[in-house]
Enzyme design. Structure first.
Site, PDB file in Angstrom:
ATOM      1  N   ARG A 249      -6.002  -5.214  -9.839  1.00 46.37           N
ATOM      2  CA  ARG A 249      -4.563  -5.115 -10.082  1.00 46.37           C
ATOM      3  C   ARG A 249      -3.943  -6.515 -10.064  1.00 46.37           C
ATOM      4  O   ARG A 249      -4.328  -7.352  -9.251  1.00 46.37           O
ATOM      5  CB  ARG A 249      -3.903  -4.217  -9.040  1.00 46.37           C
ATOM      6  CG  ARG A 249      -4.333  -2.755  -9.171  1.00 46.37           C
ATOM      7  CD  ARG A 249      -3.604  -1.867  -8.178  1.00 46.37           C
ATOM      8  NE  ARG A 249      -3.951  -0.472  -8.399  1.00 46.37           N
ATOM      9  CZ  ARG A 249      -4.957   0.166  -7.800  1.00 46.37           C
ATOM     10  NH1 ARG A 249      -5.712  -0.488  -6.913  1.00 46.37           N
ATOM     11  NH2 ARG A 249      -5.234   1.422  -8.067  1.00 46.37           N
ATOM     12  N   LYS A 276      -3.388  -0.316  -3.001  1.00 46.01           N
ATOM     13  CA  LYS A 276      -2.484   0.789  -3.274  1.00 46.01           C
ATOM     14  C   LYS A 276      -2.937   1.999  -2.465  1.00 46.01           C
ATOM     15  O   LYS A 276      -4.116   2.339  -2.467  1.00 46.01           O
ATOM     16  CB  LYS A 276      -2.505   1.104  -4.776  1.00 46.01           C
ATOM     17  CG  LYS A 276      -1.525   2.181  -5.201  1.00 46.01           C
ATOM     18  CD  LYS A 276      -1.611   2.375  -6.708  1.00 46.01           C
ATOM     19  CE  LYS A 276      -0.649   3.457  -7.182  1.00 46.01           C
ATOM     20  NZ  LYS A 276      -0.742   3.652  -8.660  1.00 46.01           N
ATOM     21  N   HIS A 346      -1.727  -6.295 -16.466  1.00 46.87           N
ATOM     22  CA  HIS A 346      -2.381  -5.047 -16.068  1.00 46.87           C
ATOM     23  C   HIS A 346      -3.364  -4.571 -17.122  1.00 46.87           C
ATOM     24  O   HIS A 346      -4.282  -3.800 -16.832  1.00 46.87           O
ATOM     25  CB  HIS A 346      -1.317  -3.971 -15.812  1.00 46.87           C
ATOM     26  CG  HIS A 346      -1.798  -2.817 -15.002  1.00 46.87           C
ATOM     27  ND1 HIS A 346      -2.506  -1.757 -15.540  1.00 46.87           N
ATOM     28  CD2 HIS A 346      -1.690  -2.551 -13.670  1.00 46.87           C
ATOM     29  CE1 HIS A 346      -2.785  -0.890 -14.593  1.00 46.87           C
ATOM     30  NE2 HIS A 346      -2.320  -1.341 -13.449  1.00 46.87           N
ATOM     31  N   ARG A 349      -7.360  -4.408 -16.964  1.00 45.49           N
ATOM     32  CA  ARG A 349      -8.076  -3.274 -16.366  1.00 45.49           C
ATOM     33  C   ARG A 349      -8.479  -2.269 -17.436  1.00 45.49           C
ATOM     34  O   ARG A 349      -9.617  -1.798 -17.469  1.00 45.49           O
ATOM     35  CB  ARG A 349      -7.189  -2.615 -15.304  1.00 45.49           C
ATOM     36  CG  ARG A 349      -6.998  -3.494 -14.072  1.00 45.49           C
ATOM     37  CD  ARG A 349      -5.872  -3.026 -13.188  1.00 45.49           C
ATOM     38  NE  ARG A 349      -6.073  -1.716 -12.584  1.00 45.49           N
ATOM     39  CZ  ARG A 349      -6.845  -1.478 -11.526  1.00 45.49           C
ATOM     40  NH1 ARG A 349      -7.524  -2.468 -10.960  1.00 45.49           N
ATOM     41  NH2 ARG A 349      -6.936  -0.263 -11.019  1.00 45.49           N
ATOM     42  N   HIS A 373      -9.845   3.132  -8.009  1.00 43.69           N
ATOM     43  CA  HIS A 373      -9.142   4.388  -8.212  1.00 43.69           C
ATOM     44  C   HIS A 373      -9.639   5.376  -7.171  1.00 43.69           C
ATOM     45  O   HIS A 373     -10.839   5.528  -6.972  1.00 43.69           O
ATOM     46  CB  HIS A 373      -9.398   4.928  -9.617  1.00 43.69           C
ATOM     47  CG  HIS A 373      -8.641   4.190 -10.666  1.00 43.69           C
ATOM     48  ND1 HIS A 373      -8.924   4.304 -12.016  1.00 43.69           N
ATOM     49  CD2 HIS A 373      -7.612   3.317 -10.578  1.00 43.69           C
ATOM     50  CE1 HIS A 373      -8.098   3.537 -12.694  1.00 43.69           C
ATOM     51  NE2 HIS A 373      -7.295   2.927 -11.848  1.00 43.69           N
ATOM     52  N   TYR A 383     -18.366   7.449  -0.620  1.00 46.53           N
ATOM     53  CA  TYR A 383     -19.444   7.669  -1.579  1.00 46.53           C
ATOM     54  C   TYR A 383     -19.600   6.470  -2.516  1.00 46.53           C
ATOM     55  O   TYR A 383     -20.688   5.962  -2.723  1.00 46.53           O
ATOM     56  CB  TYR A 383     -19.139   8.925  -2.395  1.00 46.53           C
ATOM     57  CG  TYR A 383     -20.167   9.213  -3.469  1.00 46.53           C
ATOM     58  CD1 TYR A 383     -21.444   9.626  -3.132  1.00 46.53           C
ATOM     59  CD2 TYR A 383     -19.842   9.069  -4.809  1.00 46.53           C
ATOM     60  CE1 TYR A 383     -22.378   9.897  -4.119  1.00 46.53           C
ATOM     61  CE2 TYR A 383     -20.764   9.331  -5.789  1.00 46.53           C
ATOM     62  CZ  TYR A 383     -22.035   9.752  -5.442  1.00 46.53           C
ATOM     63  OH  TYR A 383     -22.949  10.012  -6.419  1.00 46.53           O
TER      64      TYR A 383
END
Length: 422
Positions: A249, A276, A346, A349, A373, A383
């Site tokens: 970001r 975030k 941005h 990304r 994310h 994970y």
């Protein structure tokens, strides 16, 4: 029997605690030395003498003040209650409690209570925006209404006011906030159902506008060469190049700190507090790890002599106490000829995700983990860190090599350039 003239001119002797002037049926006016005049009604209930305050005296009805005529009327109403077996003073207390209870179940009261219970788990920015939106767009229209009496059509009128101003996204956000309040109301017994659910499909759809990004390999190569040729501050050029290599970001790129970089481990560790997420995640989450390819390390070594003595890798040019401004990268892209509809900070990304899936056949889950994310399900972030770390390191090296190759391709006979630190 009292008269208005007698009430008006009544005074308490200076050496007396009070003067009581009696009317019929237990009504009397109490006058104190400081000039205060108040009505009381004396009665008996359950074998005990009691009295009921009827308010302060005035010649004519004016706000909360009570004239002689009004005092007699209030006395008569209280006598009817007494005749029916109800204690007028007790009824007054019950009415007061009921009014207080009614005030606690208004939409505004429940919304503020909900905000108070959730504020510790929300960022200050989000919590402030949530309450501000309610104060501007909801409270003036439905704030004083009991939660249980608010219907879906009434909520739709509130939301349509935003739509009429063209604020479709704000209308959707307000709808979400209204739903949160009503769900909390159901949980706490202030209403039986959530009418916001009945608004499904009633609002205009929001046209999602994605961040502008370069998505084709050839265009990506041209962008990288433009970054290499950038004539502004070298820190800005390197920040743009790292944004392409690391696709984090923009705020994280700008706020990168030297203490977060490990040259030995080839790793950038972004603290959870900078990521975030919820307040809980920011306070208790683990850092987001970004493997650094050799090209990224070379860029960091290039900027180290310029900013390595301070806290930030990319400090503000005016003072090193703050990171680079959010407008710096945007302005640099404009100077390079990329409009806001073509490429944004941005957009790196989206560029990485699209090209890696289409050209490098990288697993989307691995890319999503590197994009930080959030994942749903019981395994969540544990994970992707446990299983994807090595895959992410391999992916980042492969991506850097691929970008280097794109940037170095000959264009109409021009010499090869290698703008990514190699």
């Amino acid at each position: 029997m009292l008269t208005d003239s007698l009430c008006k001119n009544a005074t308490c002797p200076p050496h007396s605690l009070r003067l009581r002037l009696s009317d019929a049926g237990g009504l009397y006016l109490e006058v104190t030395p400081n000039g205060s005049k108040r009505w009381f009604w004396k009665y008996r209930f359950g074998g005990k003498e009691k009295r009921l305050a009827l308010g302060a005296y005035c010649e004519q009805r004016r706000g909360p003040h009570v004239s002689l005529k009004q005092a007699r009327s209030d006395r008569d109403k209280a006598r009817l209650l007494l005749a029916s077996g109800v204690d007028p003073a007790q009824r007054r207390q019950l009415d007061k409690l009921e009014r207080q209870a009614q005030q606690q179940i208004t939409f505004e009261a429940v919304a503020r209570e909900f905000h108070g219970t959730k504020i510790t788990s929300l960022s200050a920015h989000y919590a402030g925006h949530w309450l501000g939106r309610m104060e501007r767009e909801a409270f003036p229209w439905i704030g004083s209404l009991p939660l249980a009496e608010i219907t879906a059509p009434l909520l739709l009128q509130v939301l349509r006011r935003l739509e009429a101003r063209g604020l479709l996204e704000s209308a959707q956000k307000l709808r979400q906030g209204l739903g949160q309040v009503f769900r909390y109301g159901v949980a706490t017994g202030r209403c039986e159902r959530n009418p916001v659910a009945d608004l499904h499909g009633a609002l205009k759809a929001v046209q999602v506008k994605h961040m502008a990004a370069v998505l084709e390999p050839e265009a990506a190569g041209a962008l990288l060469r433009a970054i290499h040729s950038y004539k502004g501050q070298p820190e800005t050029r390197i920040a743009l190049a790292l944004a392409a290599l690391l696709f984090q970001r923009p705020g994280n790129i700008r706020a990168m700190e030297w203490q977060e970089i490990s040259f030995e481990k080839a790793l950038w560790s972004i603290p959870a507090s900078k990521m975030k997420g919820t307040v809980h995640a920011k306070r208790n989450g683990r850092p987001h790890l970004v493997p650094l390819a050799p090209q990224a390390l070379d860029l960091l070594r290039e900027v180290q002599p310029l900013t390595g003595g301070g806290r930030y890798v990319f400090p503000c040019t005016l003072t090193g106490e703050r990171p680079m401004s959010e407008n710096t990268l945007r302005a640099a892209l404009r100077r390079m000829g990329y409009s806001n509809d073509e490429m944004t900070a941005h957009g790196f990304r989206a560029m990485a995700r699209t090209i890696m899936v289409e050209q490098l056949d990288v697993m989307p889950d691995v890319i999503e983990a590197q994009l930080a994310h959030s994942k749903s399900g019981p395994l969540g972030s544990a994970y992707d860190r446990a299983e994807f770390m090595e895959k992410r390191r391999h992916m980042m090296n492969e991506w850097a090599t691929y970008l280097e190759r794109l940037a170095g391709q000959q264009v109409q006979g021009k010499e090869e350039v290698h703008p990514l630190g190699r």
